[in-house]
Scaffold this motif. Structure first.
Motif, PDB file in Angstrom:
ATOM      1  N   UNK A 244      -0.376   5.558   1.354  1.00 18.97           N
ATOM      2  CA  UNK A 244      -0.408   4.147   0.983  1.00 18.97           C
ATOM      3  C   UNK A 244      -1.795   3.598   1.275  1.00 18.97           C
ATOM      4  N   UNK A 245      -2.148   2.483   0.685  1.00 16.79           N
ATOM      5  CA  UNK A 245      -3.480   1.903   0.847  1.00 16.79           C
ATOM      6  C   UNK A 245      -3.570   0.992   2.069  1.00 16.79           C
ATOM      7  N   UNK A 246      -4.803   0.769   2.544  1.00 14.70           N
ATOM      8  CA  UNK A 246      -5.049  -0.228   3.569  1.00 14.70           C
ATOM      9  C   UNK A 246      -5.394   0.296   4.949  1.00 14.70           C
ATOM     10  N   UNK A 247      -5.310   1.597   5.170  1.00 11.25           N
ATOM     11  CA  UNK A 247      -5.634   2.154   6.480  1.00 11.25           C
ATOM     12  C   UNK A 247      -7.006   2.810   6.425  1.00 11.25           C
ATOM     13  N   UNK A 248      -7.775   2.687   7.517  1.00 16.34           N
ATOM     14  CA  UNK A 248      -9.113   3.283   7.566  1.00 16.34           C
ATOM     15  C   UNK A 248      -9.060   4.798   7.696  1.00 16.34           C
ATOM     16  N   UNK A 249      -8.085   5.284   8.444  1.00 14.92           N
ATOM     17  CA  UNK A 249      -7.927   6.729   8.608  1.00 14.92           C
ATOM     18  C   UNK A 249      -6.462   7.036   8.863  1.00 14.92           C
ATOM     19  N   UNK A 250      -6.074   8.225   8.498  1.00 11.76           N
ATOM     20  CA  UNK A 250      -4.719   8.713   8.755  1.00 11.76           C
ATOM     21  C   UNK A 250      -4.780  10.205   9.002  1.00 11.76           C
ATOM     22  N   UNK A 251      -3.923  10.678   9.874  1.00 12.68           N
ATOM     23  CA  UNK A 251      -3.819  12.113  10.108  1.00 12.68           C
ATOM     24  C   UNK A 251      -2.399  12.430  10.530  1.00 12.68           C
ATOM     25  N   UNK A 252      -1.982  13.640  10.242  1.00 13.87           N
ATOM     26  CA  UNK A 252      -0.647  14.107  10.583  1.00 13.87           C
ATOM     27  C   UNK A 252      -0.737  15.066  11.755  1.00 13.87           C
TER      28      UNK A 252
END
Length: 180
Positions: A101-109
């Motif tokens: 989804x949009x709007x986050x600066x970074x993501x990781x699992x």
């Protein structure tokens, strides 16, 4: 089980999705620049002072750069500010790995395991369950879980003595599929 960290697309924002089971949210104190998720305090080993000893596992210096570590039933999420401001956190239990989804600066699992099925988000200043997070973040008993960590403000505050921006974290947790 040693945790696994997997990069995923940045730009995530929405807290609620059609497969959300429940949501917990609040402001969490992070005096050492870390969010800690672990089993109940009653399961922690007694330290030399007679108080429960933090259940830190072995993490490398690279873990802070990557953003999180998971090992031996403990998950550590490293905030941007090294001295640990209060950060806003939302935990959402979901049926399966969420879509980007949009709007986050970074993501990781990342992946983690729990022997007793009880993993909680802690307030590292009081060594108690963080306010608003009194229920376990794991929702389906013992086993393997996945977690997507999405952040805003962490990158701007990285290695800073004071926070330039508020930090916000979305932790989406799902039970991993059982091996066939």
């Amino acid at each position: 089980m040693a945790g696994t960290l997997v990069a995923c697309s940045s730009d995530e924002n929405k807290v609620e999705s059609s497969d959300s089971r429940y949501i917990q949210s609040g402001s969490v104190q992070t005096p050492d620049g870390q969010l800690m998720i672990a089993g109940p305090i009653s399961s922690w080993v007694e330290g030399p002072t007679g108080m429960p000893q933090l259940p830190y596992a072995n993490f490398s210096a690279d873990d802070a750069r990557i953003g999180a570590s998971a090992d031996d039933g403990v998950v550590i999420i490293h905030t941007g500010n090294q001295y640990g401001p209060r950060v806003e956190v939302t935990v959402s239990s979901v049926q399966s790995q969420p879509v980007d989804e949009e709007g986050w600066e970074e993501s990781f699992d990342l992946e983690f395991s729990t022997v007793d099925g009880q993993m909680y988000l802690y307030d590292m200043e009081s060594f108690s369950y963080a306010s608003g997070f009194e229920r376990p973040i794991t929702f389906d008993g013992s086993g393997e879980y996945g977690m997507r960590v999405s952040t805003r403000g962490r990158l701007a505050n990285r290695n800073e003595a004071s926070s330039a921006l508020p930090e916000t974290y979305l932790l989406q947790v799902w039970k991993s599929a059982e091996p066939e």
